[in-house]
Motif scaffolding. Structure first.
Motif, PDB file in Angstrom:
ATOM      1  N   ILE A  85       0.771  -1.197  -0.090  1.00  0.00           N
ATOM      2  CA  ILE A  85      -0.037   0.061  -0.084  1.00  0.00           C
ATOM      3  C   ILE A  85       1.058   1.277  -0.032  1.00  0.00           C
ATOM      4  CG2 ILE A  85      -1.812  -1.197   1.078  1.00  0.00           C
ATOM      5  CD1 ILE A  85      -1.621   0.187   3.924  1.00  0.00           C
ATOM      6  N   PHE A  86       1.969   1.062  -0.041  1.00  0.00           N
ATOM      7  CA  PHE A  86       3.168   2.248  -0.197  1.00  0.00           C
ATOM      8  C   PHE A  86       4.185   2.229  -1.395  1.00  0.00           C
ATOM      9  CE2 PHE A  86       2.679   0.920   4.428  1.00  0.00           C
ATOM     10  CZ  PHE A  86       1.864   1.960   4.950  1.00  0.00           C
ATOM     11  N   GLU A  87       3.052   1.457  -2.440  1.00  0.00           N
ATOM     12  CA  GLU A  87       3.836   1.611  -3.651  1.00  0.00           C
ATOM     13  C   GLU A  87       3.056   2.323  -4.912  1.00  0.00           C
ATOM     14  OE1 GLU A  87       4.583  -2.388  -4.825  1.00  0.00           O
ATOM     15  OE2 GLU A  87       5.748  -3.039  -3.100  1.00  0.00           O
ATOM     16  N   MET A 105     -18.359   3.383   5.169  1.00  0.00           N
ATOM     17  CA  MET A 105     -17.730   3.254   3.824  1.00  0.00           C
ATOM     18  C   MET A 105     -16.408   3.253   3.921  1.00  0.00           C
ATOM     19  SD  MET A 105     -20.440   5.416   1.360  1.00  0.00           S
ATOM     20  CE  MET A 105     -20.049   4.388   0.063  1.00  0.00           C
ATOM     21  N   THR A 106     -15.481   2.332   3.594  1.00  0.00           N
ATOM     22  CA  THR A 106     -14.237   2.288   3.414  1.00  0.00           C
ATOM     23  C   THR A 106     -13.463   1.641   2.416  1.00  0.00           C
ATOM     24  OG1 THR A 106     -12.123   1.587   4.665  1.00  0.00           O
ATOM     25  CG2 THR A 106     -13.984   0.302   5.055  1.00  0.00           C
ATOM     26  N   ILE A 107     -12.230   2.233   1.938  1.00  0.00           N
ATOM     27  CA  ILE A 107     -11.590   1.414   1.063  1.00  0.00           C
ATOM     28  C   ILE A 107     -10.801   0.594   1.554  1.00  0.00           C
ATOM     29  CG2 ILE A 107     -10.133   1.721  -0.922  1.00  0.00           C
ATOM     30  CD1 ILE A 107     -11.136   4.050  -1.776  1.00  0.00           C
ATOM     31  N   VAL A 108     -10.781  -0.933   1.168  1.00  0.00           N
ATOM     32  CA  VAL A 108     -10.002  -1.748   1.579  1.00  0.00           C
ATOM     33  C   VAL A 108      -9.229  -2.281   0.577  1.00  0.00           C
ATOM     34  CG1 VAL A 108      -9.626  -4.313   2.651  1.00  0.00           C
ATOM     35  CG2 VAL A 108     -11.760  -2.648   3.287  1.00  0.00           C
ATOM     36  N   VAL A 109      -7.922  -2.552   0.985  1.00  0.00           N
ATOM     37  CA  VAL A 109      -6.522  -3.156  -0.137  1.00  0.00           C
ATOM     38  C   VAL A 109      -6.401  -4.495   0.638  1.00  0.00           C
ATOM     39  CG1 VAL A 109      -4.617  -2.370  -1.400  1.00  0.00           C
ATOM     40  CG2 VAL A 109      -5.908  -0.634  -0.722  1.00  0.00           C
ATOM     41  N   SER A 110      -6.522  -5.580  -0.313  1.00  0.00           N
ATOM     42  CA  SER A 110      -6.075  -7.025  -0.116  1.00  0.00           C
ATOM     43  C   SER A 110      -5.111  -7.302  -1.111  1.00  0.00           C
ATOM     44  CB  SER A 110      -7.272  -7.786  -0.071  1.00  0.00           C
ATOM     45  OG  SER A 110      -8.497  -7.293   0.623  1.00  0.00           O
ATOM     46  N   PRO A 165      -7.733  -1.793   5.593  1.00  0.00           N
ATOM     47  CA  PRO A 165      -8.579  -0.537   5.213  1.00  0.00           C
ATOM     48  C   PRO A 165      -8.187   0.780   5.368  1.00  0.00           C
ATOM     49  CG  PRO A 165      -9.121  -1.792   7.357  1.00  0.00           C
ATOM     50  CD  PRO A 165      -7.873  -2.337   6.943  1.00  0.00           C
ATOM     51  N   SER A 166      -9.022   1.844   5.155  1.00  0.00           N
ATOM     52  CA  SER A 166      -8.730   3.156   5.354  1.00  0.00           C
ATOM     53  C   SER A 166      -9.784   3.838   6.105  1.00  0.00           C
ATOM     54  CB  SER A 166      -8.793   3.897   4.127  1.00  0.00           C
ATOM     55  OG  SER A 166     -10.128   3.789   3.441  1.00  0.00           O
ATOM     56  N   GLU A 167      -9.710   5.003   6.582  1.00  0.00           N
ATOM     57  CA  GLU A 167     -10.639   5.652   7.504  1.00  0.00           C
ATOM     58  C   GLU A 167     -12.076   5.510   6.874  1.00  0.00           C
ATOM     59  OE1 GLU A 167     -10.935  10.338   7.867  1.00  0.00           O
ATOM     60  OE2 GLU A 167     -11.312   9.865   5.817  1.00  0.00           O
ATOM     61  N   PRO A 168     -13.055   5.214   8.071  1.00  0.00           N
ATOM     62  CA  PRO A 168     -14.356   4.764   7.687  1.00  0.00           C
ATOM     63  C   PRO A 168     -15.293   5.935   7.619  1.00  0.00           C
ATOM     64  CG  PRO A 168     -13.758   4.362   9.879  1.00  0.00           C
ATOM     65  CD  PRO A 168     -12.811   4.641   9.364  1.00  0.00           C
ATOM     66  N   LEU A 169     -16.022   6.261   6.476  1.00  0.00           N
ATOM     67  CA  LEU A 169     -16.741   7.435   6.542  1.00  0.00           C
ATOM     68  C   LEU A 169     -18.229   6.894   6.725  1.00  0.00           C
ATOM     69  CD1 LEU A 169     -15.461   9.176   3.567  1.00  0.00           C
ATOM     70  CD2 LEU A 169     -14.955   9.835   5.823  1.00  0.00           C
ATOM     71  N   PHE A 170     -19.016   7.949   7.728  1.00  0.00           N
ATOM     72  CA  PHE A 170     -20.472   7.362   8.028  1.00  0.00           C
ATOM     73  C   PHE A 170     -21.248   8.150   7.187  1.00  0.00           C
ATOM     74  CE2 PHE A 170     -24.059   8.364   9.974  1.00  0.00           C
ATOM     75  CZ  PHE A 170     -24.549   6.939  10.753  1.00  0.00           C
ATOM     76  N   VAL A 193     -12.587  -4.069  -7.155  1.00  0.00           N
ATOM     77  CA  VAL A 193     -11.836  -3.670  -8.641  1.00  0.00           C
ATOM     78  C   VAL A 193     -10.532  -4.579  -9.025  1.00  0.00           C
ATOM     79  CG1 VAL A 193     -13.101  -1.907  -9.704  1.00  0.00           C
ATOM     80  CG2 VAL A 193     -11.381  -1.684  -7.819  1.00  0.00           C
ATOM     81  N   ASP A 194     -10.484  -4.740  -9.950  1.00  0.00           N
ATOM     82  CA  ASP A 194      -9.049  -5.732 -10.564  1.00  0.00           C
ATOM     83  C   ASP A 194      -7.927  -4.617 -10.596  1.00  0.00           C
ATOM     84  OD1 ASP A 194      -7.069  -7.422 -11.144  1.00  0.00           O
ATOM     85  OD2 ASP A 194      -7.902  -8.077 -12.967  1.00  0.00           O
ATOM     86  N   ILE A 195      -7.533  -4.052  -9.508  1.00  0.00           N
ATOM     87  CA  ILE A 195      -6.502  -2.970  -9.671  1.00  0.00           C
ATOM     88  C   ILE A 195      -5.883  -2.860  -8.344  1.00  0.00           C
ATOM     89  CG2 ILE A 195      -7.905  -0.943  -9.450  1.00  0.00           C
ATOM     90  CD1 ILE A 195      -6.082   0.428 -11.660  1.00  0.00           C
ATOM     91  N   MET A 196      -4.591  -2.505  -8.180  1.00  0.00           N
ATOM     92  CA  MET A 196      -3.964  -2.224  -6.810  1.00  0.00           C
ATOM     93  C   MET A 196      -4.111  -1.014  -6.567  1.00  0.00           C
ATOM     94  SD  MET A 196      -2.571  -3.525  -4.450  1.00  0.00           S
ATOM     95  CE  MET A 196      -1.816  -3.026  -2.860  1.00  0.00           C
ATOM     96  N   SER A 197      -4.410  -0.310  -5.238  1.00  0.00           N
ATOM     97  CA  SER A 197      -4.535   1.068  -4.760  1.00  0.00           C
ATOM     98  C   SER A 197      -3.465   1.092  -3.548  1.00  0.00           C
ATOM     99  CB  SER A 197      -5.755   1.335  -4.566  1.00  0.00           C
ATOM    100  OG  SER A 197      -6.663   1.374  -5.563  1.00  0.00           O
ATOM    101  N   PRO A 198      -2.877   2.460  -3.614  1.00  0.00           N
ATOM    102  CA  PRO A 198      -2.128   2.755  -2.033  1.00  0.00           C
ATOM    103  C   PRO A 198      -2.852   3.088  -0.977  1.00  0.00           C
ATOM    104  CG  PRO A 198      -1.785   4.123  -3.982  1.00  0.00           C
ATOM    105  CD  PRO A 198      -2.894   3.232  -4.471  1.00  0.00           C
ATOM    106  N   VAL A 199      -2.194   3.356  -0.031  1.00  0.00           N
ATOM    107  CA  VAL A 199      -3.017   3.874   1.115  1.00  0.00           C
ATOM    108  C   VAL A 199      -3.810   5.422   0.793  1.00  0.00           C
ATOM    109  CG1 VAL A 199      -1.166   5.220   1.817  1.00  0.00           C
ATOM    110  CG2 VAL A 199      -2.695   4.599   3.527  1.00  0.00           C
TER     111      VAL A 199
END
Length: 531
Positions: free
Chosen positions: A15-17, A487-492, A467-472, A517-523
């Protein structure tokens, strides 16, 4: 259970790439059912480019700003992202090197320039970064991606295009503002930043940006300073990341992490120096808490003091029976937590990540209670008489009021951070629930919920998921404070579809739906849900 996962496989390093931006939105695969009231966009910001050519960025807050968007319409979901075309980004791309100094990375003078042109550049002074990788928020009908300098960047949240760079110094006396404004129901924006106060000393200004104007003019042009907080030290303002606001008061926590201004101004242009080099901790000072009245804006000279702590995020604050209750995500001691967020530390193997966190400041959720009319005569006696808290405030002989907190949550090296609440319903008011990203030795690996009244906790986590910061988001038919979803973005990184927008029921953190989605995401750091 709060016994956290271990991460020996080191998937978090991914997540740092660096990733690439997209040319068009990608359709997401939906599991479960997206609630019918979710029909808008989840917008998030974070770093996306971690090196330029052969030159690396060194700190978590240096990577170039990447804006992410999940769009929801009638159960269909797409994912889109673009780099914000800041000066920092565009010039780095053009010159294929780091051109503008970032938080923890120095830009060296252009090797192609001779000594004379370098000398003149030096006299023009420092170029401050506009790398807006921290948050996005609305001002009137516009949206701005932001960091903590004087530059904010207007963006189109539909197309993710970059519209324009705005220098807040053109409108108000401020050296920079935080990425954590408070926004009232009518759209009024309040923020805080360091400034030059009276008599060449430093201070902190609260700035008010009015709501959308009738004549459609830009509200930023009508920005005004509404109140000024003095600085505990004349030439060394504290680092400020957020502030608190109740219905009638502003709350400002002045921590012992100081910006050494002279170091900042002199060292910078002479030898490659960056923002991180200019922080120092005052081991004696402890923490000062200030309050000011909102209408009319005036500083109230009560001298609230407490032990040294680091603070980035206020959770909430509210007034109750002559007291202000202030809930914070604190870090114990005076050492600057950002010292532990160098990318080399975060990309280390798990055992080393844990070793680094062992010596770092410890996180704790705390409640402080400030009496609004402390009485000089009541020396040595606890002034707090709210029945539901153990927090205390004691008048001392020198007129200072010593505060001891109530601990709402504490787990060794398990931080409850990037906090969120039902902001529309409860910001500045008495409330019950806080939601957060759980950091495990600084690695984000779970979503947490805390009942601040009973201290009950709930946790969502899955192996090798970050995961990232959860938004209510409030359910419009709901009545309870926690009727809604997170709602949070989770990177696995190991999964077939490594990026997902996860929707949890805010009541119990059970999964409602996910869009992968079939794509990598950073933090990502912060963001917003735009209905």
């Amino acid at each position: 259970s709060l016994f956290s996962f271990e991460h020996p496989a080191g998937g978090y390093k991914k997540i740092f790439e660096t990733v690439e931006e997209l040319n068009e939105p990608l359709p997401a695969t939906v599991t479960g059912r997206i609630p019918s009231f979710i029909k808008g966009s989840l917008l998030r910001l974070g770093p996306g480019l971690f090196e330029v050519g052969s030159e690396p960025f060194y700190h978590l807050f240096d990577g170039q700003a990447l804006m992410h968007k999940f769009d929801f319409s009638s159960g269909q979901v797409t994912y889109f992202r673009k780099f914000v075309k800041t000066d920092a980004y565009v010039r780095a791309m053009t010159e294929k090197r780091v051109v503008i100094t970032e938080f923890g990375t120095c830009a060296y003078p252009d090797p192609c320039k001779n000594i004379f042109s370098r000398f003149f550049t030096y006299f023009k002074g420092v170029e401050v970064t506009d790398n807006c990788l921290v948050n996005v928020y609305p001002v009137g009908e516009d949206f701005y991606a932001v960091t903590e300098t004087n530059y904010i960047t207007k963006v189109n949240v539909e197309t993710l295009e970059t519209l324009k760079k705005v220098d807040l110094c053109d409108y108000v006396n401020i050296n920079g503002v935080t990425a954590h404004p408070h926004i009232e129901k009518d759209g009024t924006v309040y923020n805080i930043g360091n400034c030059m106060g009276k008599g060449a000393s430093l201070a902190y200004n609260i700035v008010r940006i009015p709501p959308q104007q009738k004549d459609k003019s830009d509200p930023i042009e009508k920005s005004k300073v509404v109140v000024q907080f003095p600085s505990a030290e004349r030439f060394k303002p504290s680092y400020v990341h957020s502030f608190g606001m109740t219905e009638n008061y502003f709350v400002f926590v002045e921590t012992p992490v100081k910006i050494h201004l002279l170091k900042f101004l002199s060292a910078w242009s002479i030898r490659g120096s960056n923002y991180m080099d200019c922080f120092e901790s005052d081991e004696e000072k402890g923490t000062w808490i200030h309050i000011a009245r909102k209408h009319p804006g005036e500083y109230i000279d009560y001298k609230f003091r407490t032990a040294a702590m680091g603070l980035f995020h206020h959770i909430n604050c509210y007034e109750d029976s002559g007291f202000i209750v202030v809930d914070l995500c604190a870090w114990k001691g005076f050492e600057f937590v950002y010292n532990y967020l160098w990318l080399a530390n975060l990309r280390a193997n798990w055992e080393e990540v844990k070793r680094n966190a062992m010596i770092a400041p410890q996180p704790e959720v705390r409640r402080y209670v400030l009496p609004l009319d402390p009485c000089r005569e009541e020396q040595g006696k606890n002034l707090v008489c709210l029945p539901y808290t153990t927090a205390t405030a004691t008048m001392r002989a020198d007129g200072t009021i010593w505060l001891e907190p109530e601990v709402l949550f504490s787990g060794p090296r398990q931080a409850f951070e990037f906090p969120q609440i039902n902001y529309k319903m409860n910001n500045g008011k008495n409330y019950t629930y806080a939601y957060a990203l759980g950091l495990n030795h600084f690695i984000p690996d779970r979503i947490c919920k805390l009942n601040v009244k009973t201290k009950e906790t709930w946790v969502w986590q899955e192996p090798d998921s970050y995961p990232s910061e959860p938004l209510f988001v409030q359910n419009p038919d709901g009545v309870d404070e926690d009727d809604g979803v997170l709602m949070t973005i989770v990177v696995s990184p190991g999964a077939q579809r490594p990026t997902c927008c996860l929707i949890l029921n805010a009541k119990d953190l059970s999964e409602v739906a996910r869009a992968e989605v079939d794509i990598m995401s950073p933090v990502t750091f912060h963001g917003m849900y735009k209905p």
